[in-house]
Design a protein around this motif. Structure first.
Motif, PDB file in Angstrom:
ATOM      1  N   TYR A 145       4.142   0.760   2.355  1.00  0.00           N
ATOM      2  CA  TYR A 145       4.433  -0.268   3.355  1.00  0.00           C
ATOM      3  C   TYR A 145       3.910  -1.604   2.829  1.00  0.00           C
ATOM      4  O   TYR A 145       3.023  -1.639   1.975  1.00  0.00           O
ATOM      5  CB  TYR A 145       3.807   0.061   4.710  1.00  0.00           C
ATOM      6  N   LYS A 203      -4.362  -1.893  10.283  1.00  0.00           N
ATOM      7  CA  LYS A 203      -4.725  -2.040   8.865  1.00  0.00           C
ATOM      8  C   LYS A 203      -5.001  -3.483   8.458  1.00  0.00           C
ATOM      9  O   LYS A 203      -5.707  -3.725   7.484  1.00  0.00           O
ATOM     10  CB  LYS A 203      -3.554  -1.539   7.993  1.00  0.00           C
ATOM     11  N   GLU A 209      -9.159   3.943  -2.311  1.00  0.00           N
ATOM     12  CA  GLU A 209      -7.894   3.740  -3.017  1.00  0.00           C
ATOM     13  C   GLU A 209      -8.115   3.075  -4.384  1.00  0.00           C
ATOM     14  O   GLU A 209      -9.098   2.378  -4.592  1.00  0.00           O
ATOM     15  CB  GLU A 209      -6.939   2.865  -2.187  1.00  0.00           C
ATOM     16  N   ASP A 257      -9.017   0.314   2.095  1.00  0.00           N
ATOM     17  CA  ASP A 257      -8.022  -0.039   3.113  1.00  0.00           C
ATOM     18  C   ASP A 257      -8.583   0.381   4.476  1.00  0.00           C
ATOM     19  O   ASP A 257      -8.241   1.426   5.021  1.00  0.00           O
ATOM     20  CB  ASP A 257      -6.706   0.688   2.803  1.00  0.00           C
ATOM     21  N   ASP A 311       0.839  -1.193   0.000  1.00  0.00           N
ATOM     22  CA  ASP A 311       0.000   0.000   0.000  1.00  0.00           C
ATOM     23  C   ASP A 311       0.878   1.248   0.000  1.00  0.00           C
ATOM     24  O   ASP A 311       1.763   1.390   0.852  1.00  0.00           O
ATOM     25  CB  ASP A 311      -0.914  -0.009   1.233  1.00  0.00           C
ATOM     26  N   GLY A 361      -2.835   4.198  -1.920  1.00  0.00           N
ATOM     27  CA  GLY A 361      -3.025   5.073  -0.764  1.00  0.00           C
ATOM     28  C   GLY A 361      -4.282   5.899  -0.980  1.00  0.00           C
ATOM     29  O   GLY A 361      -4.819   5.982  -2.099  1.00  0.00           O
ATOM     30  N   THR A 362      -4.794   6.472   0.102  1.00  0.00           N
ATOM     31  CA  THR A 362      -6.047   7.219   0.064  1.00  0.00           C
ATOM     32  C   THR A 362      -5.999   8.317  -0.992  1.00  0.00           C
ATOM     33  O   THR A 362      -5.087   9.142  -1.000  1.00  0.00           O
ATOM     34  CB  THR A 362      -6.306   7.865   1.444  1.00  0.00           C
ATOM     35  N   GLU A 398     -10.636   3.858   3.618  1.00  0.00           N
ATOM     36  CA  GLU A 398      -9.740   4.655   2.779  1.00  0.00           C
ATOM     37  C   GLU A 398     -10.043   4.334   1.315  1.00  0.00           C
ATOM     38  O   GLU A 398      -9.969   3.181   0.900  1.00  0.00           O
ATOM     39  CB  GLU A 398      -8.259   4.368   3.093  1.00  0.00           C
TER      40      GLU A 398
END
Ligand code: CA
Length: 436
Positions: A170, A264, A212, A244, A138, A370-371, A210
């Motif tokens: 990550y 997460k 994504e 996410d 992510d 990611g968001t 989130e």
């Protein structure tokens, strides 16, 4: 790049592919894995409100034998083998599927019985994860999200110095990826209030989503062989939507020094249809311009092609439906409308950076953006930003409000691409309801 499978004049013999607002006209042809009750999962292609049973098409000899290994790959219970064959194979298969599904084409099956056997109504199907995901990574590619979140957790130091030099990411948890519609139990975790002497353990009190974009890896790279940015898209199969889910209280306490962990890894929802890069060709956009004063990307993260068209113009919407809203007959309330074209880093840059150390990406691996937050209040991709960490709850049509998600809340992501001169395509839904 834009070939005749994208011609807006194309029509399908599947009538619902022409329905206004459909996500799946004949110009889209996304791949997924489905089954009806009691059946084994198999590969299909969304067309209108139907699924073309690709495995059956292969078995019945409807696919041209010239596709070779592809005919075997599409009879697998997941997309990995097809993904591994690479972009040119996916493009050749798409060309044939387009001919097969077009009205008045010689390649379209003339036998009405066979036509109806090849189609499964989406309403009767259960969708599965599109691929066996070996690894899930992510990223954190929206500078708006990174700045907003950074400001909430570190008011004096919102954006860390590495952010504008490389796509930060990550390694996520592949085992807890779940398909659209899977319930999301509220996770238990350890959290500590800022003024508390010690942490407590219990169900997360600040559960969030989130918004994504996900990217499935197609052809892999060997361990030790980096992927240059110029070749990054040769290793991409297609895109989907990802939620996410995030336990903000757990995350806030655990994330330093090594990043997200249990906040997460309890669930990540993936939408069922993988929209190929071929289908997305009309909707490419220039890489988002960097603000004056930001450093230019390092050479390994920069090519003229990525600058000119490295981004994807995908509008994504997030909506919320609470148990009370459903009981009262309210439609889901939109919380955000955002666009992937605004990301600070392109998916190609994420691939090139991910593999620069020789890390091997494998077919079916999932990268997420990611968001996706934009610069405006109506384009924020999570509640953490939208409610300013719960300080400004969102009002809902029932008179309820939400700082974070409550049990029974359903979060629904949808996305589409639209442009003058091209046929609108969509991604289907990415949904999850809190509670078992
Ligand atoms: Ca995320």
């Amino acid at each position: 790049m834009v070939n005749d499978t994208l011609d807006p004049r194309l029509r399908s013999w599947v009538a619902s592919a022409q329905a206004p607002g459909t996500d799946f006209p004949v110009q889209n042809l996304p791949f997924g894995v489905f089954s009806r009750e009691g059946e084994a999962p198999r590969i299909g292609v969304a067309i209108g409100d139907q699924i073309l049973d690709l495995a059956l098409a292969a078995r019945e000899g409807v696919l041209d034998a010239s596709l070779g290994a592809t005919v075997d790959a599409v009879q697998a219970p997941a997309l990995n083998a097809l993904m591994a064959l690479g972009r040119p194979t996916a493009t050749a298969l798409r060309a044939q599927l387009s001919l097969l599904l077009r009205a008045h084409e010689a390649a379209a099956p003339s036998d009405a019985v066979l036509r109806s056997r090849l189609l499964v109504p989406q309403a009767e199907a259960v969708m599965h994860l599109p691929a066996h995901v070996g690894d899930y990574t992510d990223f954190y590619a929206s500078v708006h999200h990174a700045t907003n979140v950074g400001a909430l957790f570190r008011p004096d130091n919102p954006l860390l110095p590495n952010y504008k030099w490389m796509p930060i990411g990550y390694h996520g948890r592949a085992s807890s990826l779940v398909p659209d519609g899977t319930p999301v139990p509220r996770p238990t975790g350890q959290r500590k209030a800022a003024d508390a002497a010690m942490p407590t353990v219990g169900p997360s009190q600040s559960l969030d989503y989130e918004v994504e974009i996900g990217a499935f890896i197609g052809r892999g790279n060997a361990l030790g062989s980096p992927v240059p940015l110029a070749e990054a898209e040769d290793h991409l199969f297609g895109l989907c939507l990802v939620n996410d889910w995030s336990a903000r209280d757990v995350q806030a306490w655990e994330y330093q020094p090594l990043g997200p962990f249990l906040g997460k890894s309890f669930a990540t929802t993936v939408s069922p249809w993988v929209v190929t890069l071929d289908a997305l060709a009309p909707f490419r956009a220039p890489r988002a311009a960097r603000p004056e004063g930001d450093p230019a990307p390092l050479p390994y993260l920069d090519t003229p092609a990525d600058r000119a068209a490295g981004a994807f113009d995908i509008t994504i919407e997030a909506a919320l439906s609470t148990a009370r809203m459903r009981a009262a007959g309210h439609a889901p309330a939109r919380l955000a409308r955002t666009n992937a074209a605004g990301l600070y880093w392109t998916i190609g840059q994420m691939v090139a950076h991910h593999a620069m150390n020789g890390c091997n990406l494998r077919p079916g691996d999932l990268l997420a953006s990611g968001t996706v937050s934009g610069p405006t209040p109506d384009s924020l991709g999570c509640l953490l930003e939208l409610t300013r960490r719960g300080a400004q709850p969102v009002a809902l049509p029932t008179g309820e409000s939400r700082a974070f998600l409550q049990d029974g809340d359903e979060v629904i992501f949808t996305a589409f691409c639209a442009r003058e001169g091209a046929t609108r395509i969509g991604f289907g839904k990415c949904r999850g309801r809190i509670g078992s």
